[in-house]
Design a protein around this motif. Structure first.
Motif, PDB file in Angstrom:
ATOM      1  N   PRO A  85       1.936   3.398  -6.466  1.00  0.00           N
ATOM      2  CA  PRO A  85       1.102   4.585  -6.482  1.00  0.00           C
ATOM      3  C   PRO A  85       1.257   5.546  -5.429  1.00  0.00           C
ATOM      4  N   VAL A  86       0.758   7.251  -5.001  1.00  0.00           N
ATOM      5  CA  VAL A  86       0.673   7.681  -3.913  1.00  0.00           C
ATOM      6  C   VAL A  86      -0.941   8.031  -3.954  1.00  0.00           C
ATOM      7  N   ASP A  87      -1.765   7.079  -5.175  1.00  0.00           N
ATOM      8  CA  ASP A  87      -2.571   8.277  -5.865  1.00  0.00           C
ATOM      9  C   ASP A  87      -3.962   7.596  -4.535  1.00  0.00           C
ATOM     10  N   GLU A 137     -10.529   3.194  -1.663  1.00  0.00           N
ATOM     11  CA  GLU A 137     -11.010   2.341  -3.026  1.00  0.00           C
ATOM     12  C   GLU A 137     -10.801   0.888  -2.241  1.00  0.00           C
ATOM     13  N   TYR A 138      -9.348   0.990  -1.950  1.00  0.00           N
ATOM     14  CA  TYR A 138      -8.564  -0.208  -1.240  1.00  0.00           C
ATOM     15  C   TYR A 138      -7.986   0.430  -0.172  1.00  0.00           C
ATOM     16  N   PRO A 139      -7.827  -0.542   0.986  1.00  0.00           N
ATOM     17  CA  PRO A 139      -7.114  -0.275   2.361  1.00  0.00           C
ATOM     18  C   PRO A 139      -5.783  -0.674   2.491  1.00  0.00           C
ATOM     19  N   VAL A 151      -2.523   0.544   3.637  1.00  0.00           N
ATOM     20  CA  VAL A 151      -1.521   0.953   4.809  1.00  0.00           C
ATOM     21  C   VAL A 151      -0.813   2.471   4.387  1.00  0.00           C
ATOM     22  N   GLY A 152      -0.307   2.847   3.749  1.00  0.00           N
ATOM     23  CA  GLY A 152      -0.016   4.100   3.969  1.00  0.00           C
ATOM     24  C   GLY A 152      -0.635   5.573   3.538  1.00  0.00           C
ATOM     25  N   ALA A 153      -1.779   5.098   2.455  1.00  0.00           N
ATOM     26  CA  ALA A 153      -2.485   6.013   2.563  1.00  0.00           C
ATOM     27  C   ALA A 153      -3.914   6.015   4.187  1.00  0.00           C
ATOM     28  N   ARG A 190      -6.225  -2.017   8.450  1.00  0.00           N
ATOM     29  CA  ARG A 190      -6.824  -3.049   9.749  1.00  0.00           C
ATOM     30  C   ARG A 190      -5.018  -3.740  10.265  1.00  0.00           C
ATOM     31  N   GLU A 191      -4.364  -3.355   9.441  1.00  0.00           N
ATOM     32  CA  GLU A 191      -3.143  -3.454   9.664  1.00  0.00           C
ATOM     33  C   GLU A 191      -3.083  -3.179  11.517  1.00  0.00           C
ATOM     34  N   PRO A 192      -2.167  -4.139  12.319  1.00  0.00           N
ATOM     35  CA  PRO A 192      -1.521  -3.876  13.884  1.00  0.00           C
ATOM     36  C   PRO A 192      -1.200  -1.856  13.944  1.00  0.00           C
ATOM     37  N   PRO A 197       0.080 -11.812   5.730  1.00  0.00           N
ATOM     38  CA  PRO A 197       1.002 -10.953   4.858  1.00  0.00           C
ATOM     39  C   PRO A 197       2.049 -10.724   3.567  1.00  0.00           C
ATOM     40  N   THR A 198       1.834 -10.058   2.620  1.00  0.00           N
ATOM     41  CA  THR A 198       2.672  -9.920   1.772  1.00  0.00           C
ATOM     42  C   THR A 198       4.236  -9.639   2.106  1.00  0.00           C
ATOM     43  N   ASP A 199       3.983  -9.364   2.940  1.00  0.00           N
ATOM     44  CA  ASP A 199       5.850  -8.916   3.530  1.00  0.00           C
ATOM     45  C   ASP A 199       6.523  -9.998   4.150  1.00  0.00           C
ATOM     46  N   ASN A 210      -1.443 -10.949  -3.683  1.00  0.00           N
ATOM     47  CA  ASN A 210      -2.384 -10.029  -4.887  1.00  0.00           C
ATOM     48  C   ASN A 210      -1.822  -8.582  -3.822  1.00  0.00           C
ATOM     49  N   VAL A 211      -0.891  -8.597  -3.427  1.00  0.00           N
ATOM     50  CA  VAL A 211      -0.692  -6.851  -3.023  1.00  0.00           C
ATOM     51  C   VAL A 211       0.528  -5.870  -4.008  1.00  0.00           C
ATOM     52  N   PHE A 212       1.325  -6.776  -4.622  1.00  0.00           N
ATOM     53  CA  PHE A 212       2.018  -5.969  -4.681  1.00  0.00           C
ATOM     54  C   PHE A 212       2.516  -6.178  -6.075  1.00  0.00           C
TER      55      PHE A 212
HETATM   56  C1  UD1 Z   1       3.099  -0.366   3.727  1.00  0.00           C
HETATM   57  C2  UD1 Z   1       4.147  -1.706   4.654  1.00  0.00           C
HETATM   58  C3  UD1 Z   1       4.909  -2.855   4.015  1.00  0.00           C
HETATM   59  C4  UD1 Z   1       3.658  -3.406   3.188  1.00  0.00           C
HETATM   60  C5  UD1 Z   1       2.565  -2.282   2.131  1.00  0.00           C
HETATM   61  C6  UD1 Z   1       1.430  -3.822   2.285  1.00  0.00           C
HETATM   62  C7  UD1 Z   1       5.033   0.536   5.937  1.00  0.00           C
HETATM   63  C8  UD1 Z   1       6.310   1.080   5.562  1.00  0.00           C
HETATM   64  N1  UD1 Z   1       5.078  -0.616   4.650  1.00  0.00           N
HETATM   65  O1  UD1 Z   1       3.220  -0.337   2.510  1.00  0.00           O
HETATM   66  O2  UD1 Z   1       5.160  -3.303   4.682  1.00  0.00           O
HETATM   67  O3  UD1 Z   1       4.372  -4.807   2.641  1.00  0.00           O
HETATM   68  O4  UD1 Z   1       2.057  -1.652   3.194  1.00  0.00           O
HETATM   69  O5  UD1 Z   1       1.037  -4.609   3.428  1.00  0.00           O
HETATM   70  O6  UD1 Z   1       4.435   0.254   6.112  1.00  0.00           O
HETATM   71  N2  UD1 Z   1      -1.750   0.982  -3.504  1.00  0.00           N
HETATM   72  C9  UD1 Z   1      -2.145   2.393  -4.574  1.00  0.00           C
HETATM   73  N3  UD1 Z   1      -2.043   3.554  -4.527  1.00  0.00           N
HETATM   74  C10 UD1 Z   1      -1.863   4.361  -3.512  1.00  0.00           C
HETATM   75  C11 UD1 Z   1      -2.092   2.999  -2.115  1.00  0.00           C
HETATM   76  C12 UD1 Z   1      -1.106   2.098  -2.662  1.00  0.00           C
HETATM   77  O7  UD1 Z   1      -2.318   1.559  -5.895  1.00  0.00           O
HETATM   78  O8  UD1 Z   1      -1.670   5.593  -3.070  1.00  0.00           O
HETATM   79  C13 UD1 Z   1      -1.156  -0.447  -3.739  1.00  0.00           C
HETATM   80  C14 UD1 Z   1      -0.101  -0.129  -3.556  1.00  0.00           C
HETATM   81  O9  UD1 Z   1       0.989   0.197  -5.216  1.00  0.00           O
HETATM   82  C15 UD1 Z   1       0.399  -2.162  -3.697  1.00  0.00           C
HETATM   83  C16 UD1 Z   1      -0.767  -1.773  -2.791  1.00  0.00           C
HETATM   84  O10 UD1 Z   1      -1.954  -0.904  -2.754  1.00  0.00           O
HETATM   85  O11 UD1 Z   1      -0.343  -2.799  -4.729  1.00  0.00           O
HETATM   86  C17 UD1 Z   1      -0.299  -2.302  -0.827  1.00  0.00           C
HETATM   87  O12 UD1 Z   1      -0.150  -0.956  -0.663  1.00  0.00           O
HETATM   88  P1  UD1 Z   1      -0.070   0.164   0.440  1.00  0.00           P
HETATM   89  O13 UD1 Z   1      -0.849  -1.025   1.226  1.00  0.00           O
HETATM   90  O14 UD1 Z   1       0.073   0.942   0.321  1.00  0.00           O
HETATM   91  O15 UD1 Z   1       1.058  -0.466   1.405  1.00  0.00           O
HETATM   92  P2  UD1 Z   1       2.646   0.917   1.625  1.00  0.00           P
HETATM   93  O16 UD1 Z   1       2.243   1.557   3.235  1.00  0.00           O
HETATM   94  O17 UD1 Z   1       3.149   1.123   0.399  1.00  0.00           O
END
Ligand code: UD1
Length: 417
Positions: free
Chosen positions: A122-124, A158-160, A162-164, A186-188, A302-304, A325-327
């Motif tokens: 999600p991108v919420d 609420e959660y750190p 990366v994309g948000a 806090r990712e590099p 890292p999950t990756d 714990n991440v995905f």
């Molecule tokens: C980025 C990385 C990805 C890595 C991930 C976690 C890029 C291009 N991709 O992905 O390789 O695996 O960080 O280190 O940098 N979530 C929500 N709502 C949101 C956003 C996220 O619920 O609006 C949840 C996601 O579903 C997931 C968790 O948060 O379960 C982590 O996601 P996020 O940190 O946002 O990862 P990405 O930015 O998508």
């Protein structure tokens, strides 16, 4: 469609130079949209995801050209804030363009990114942050439409994510007033994005580990930036050395970004030394089990890297437990590894892996980018020939994966249909 054909049983030996980080390149390319002058992004990995992002920027009216090891992006003539459906649908990180488009034009529109091959993503949190900045966000009919110049405010995640974090930082650069992001990732790669933006005349600063302050109301100018080394690519090759009992030198790796992985690899019995930006790893004949490994946001494991280390655990002396714990759906490689003789139970977010003495070659399928890398590593260790289908998934995150491993002594080749 591509295949990797791997003859296992050879220990890797040699040197590998680490490329620029995909996960820094993508948001930095998106951030170029904030700047109405040419920017040079050096050490940029030539990956399919990067080419897609370049395509999106071109569709928005930017000039994007490869020169040497990098891309020059000129967003000066960008005209539209709406991403085309066909291009944006193919890459999840198109959502990263929402923040910079909002910062630059006060409007942004993109197709909803939806789920992907490692679970529902999600991108919420991105959209909630935009709303907190006073932007009107409409999610009807499968598209995200954002309208309004962002206003600086305090946003607590609420959660750190990366994309948000990245999206909100980019929107905040173009906002009126200051933004404070509480509980950012806090990712590099976030710091690399901040370094790029600061070099372009914006003002972003970490205040301790749990806040970032962005001063709004500044205009970006041309700059040059070199992308930081890819810690996941480096980690994958380190794990390749570990699983084959090989000896590799990783050039240009940043060991401070790899701490959690290096701890796990040492626990598995690897000898690791570092000198400057070189990391020297010697794998054990047979790895030791990892008692309990939990993926977490940085600086956690890292999950990756979870899938690649999963592959390592399949040939360990004892039983390992991995917790994701991440995905929510990131163990698909487990079922593929079973075809090669792995003994593992998958339940929800946990995997119990009982190490076996040897794996055998099989035909397997790359279900996602890192899962594909994990299968290739297992193939390097296995007896006999492994054929990995859908190998093009690996091109999203590794430049010349097969050729790089071949240079280090692996018997691996690629066939494209
Ligand atoms: C980025 C990385 C990805 C890595 C991930 C976690 C890029 C291009 N991709 O992905 O390789 O695996 O960080 O280190 O940098 N979530 C929500 N709502 C949101 C956003 C996220 O619920 O609006 C949840 C996601 O579903 C997931 C968790 O948060 O379960 C982590 O996601 P996020 O940190 O946002 O990862 P990405 O930015 O998508």
């Amino acid at each position: 469609m591509a295949k990797l054909i791997i003859e296992g049983g050879r220990a890797l030996k040699g040197q590998i130079t680490v490329q620029g980080a995909k996960n820094a390149a993508l948001p930095i390319l998106a951030a170029a949209m904030l700047i109405p002058e040419p920017v040079r992004i050096g050490n940029c990995p030539r990956l399919t995801d990067v080419e897609h992002m370049a395509g999106l920027l071109r569709a928005l009216g930017c000039r994007v050209d490869w020169t040497g090891d990098g891309l020059v992006v000129d967003a000066g003539c960008a005209r539209t804030a709406a991403l085309p459906e066909d291009l944006a649908g193919s890459i999840r990180s198109s959502v990263f363009l929402l923040g910079p488009l909002l910062g630059r034009f006060g409007a942004a529109e993109a197709p909803y990114p939806g789920g992907c091959d490692i679970g529902n993503r999600p991108v919420d949190l991105h959209l909630k942050g935009f709303r907190a900045m006073g932007v009107k966000v409409d999610e009807a009919s499968g598209r995200i439409r954002c309208l309004g110049r962002p206003r600086g405010t305090e946003i607590a995640l609420e959660y750190p994510s990366v994309g948000a974090t990245e999206n909100l930082l980019m929107a905040a650069c173009g906002a009126e007033g200051d933004t404070i992001l509480v509980n950012p990732a806090r990712e590099p790669e976030i710091d690399d994005l901040m370094a790029f933006l600061n070099g372009a005349g914006f003002d972003l600063r970490r205040e301790g580990s749990s806040r970032i302050r962005v001063r709004g109301g500044r205009r970006g100018h041309g700059t040059a930036h070199a992308i930081l080394p890819d810690r996941i690519e480096a980690g994958t090759y380190l794990t390749a050395a570990a699983i084959t009992g090989g000896h590799l030198v990783l050039r240009g790796a940043r060991k401070e970004h790899l701490s959690a992985l290096l701890t796990a690899l040492k626990e598995a019995g690897c000898r690791i030394r570092s000198e400057g930006t070189d990391l020297d790893i010697e794998g054990p004949e047979r790895p030791k089990e990892l008692r309990r490994l939990v993926t977490l946001p940085y600086p956690g494991f890292p999950t990756d890297m979870q899938s690649q280390v999963f592959a390592l655990c399949t040939v360990a002396r004892g039983t390992s437990v991995l917790e994701e714990n991440v995905f929510e759906d990131r163990f698909r490689h487990g079922a593929e590894l079973r075809r090669m003789g792995a003994d593992c139970d998958l339940r929800g977010r946990s995997a119990v892996i009982r190490g076996v003495k040897s794996l055998h070659g099989a035909t397997v399928t790359a279900r996602d980018l890192r899962g594909g890398a994990a299968l290739a590593l297992a193939g390097l260790r296995a007896d006999g020939v492994t054929v990995m289908e859908q190998a093009e998934r690996i091109d999203r995150g590794y430049v010349d994966f097969a050729a790089t491993l071949r240079q280090a002594g692996a018997a691996i080749r690629r066939e494209d249909d």
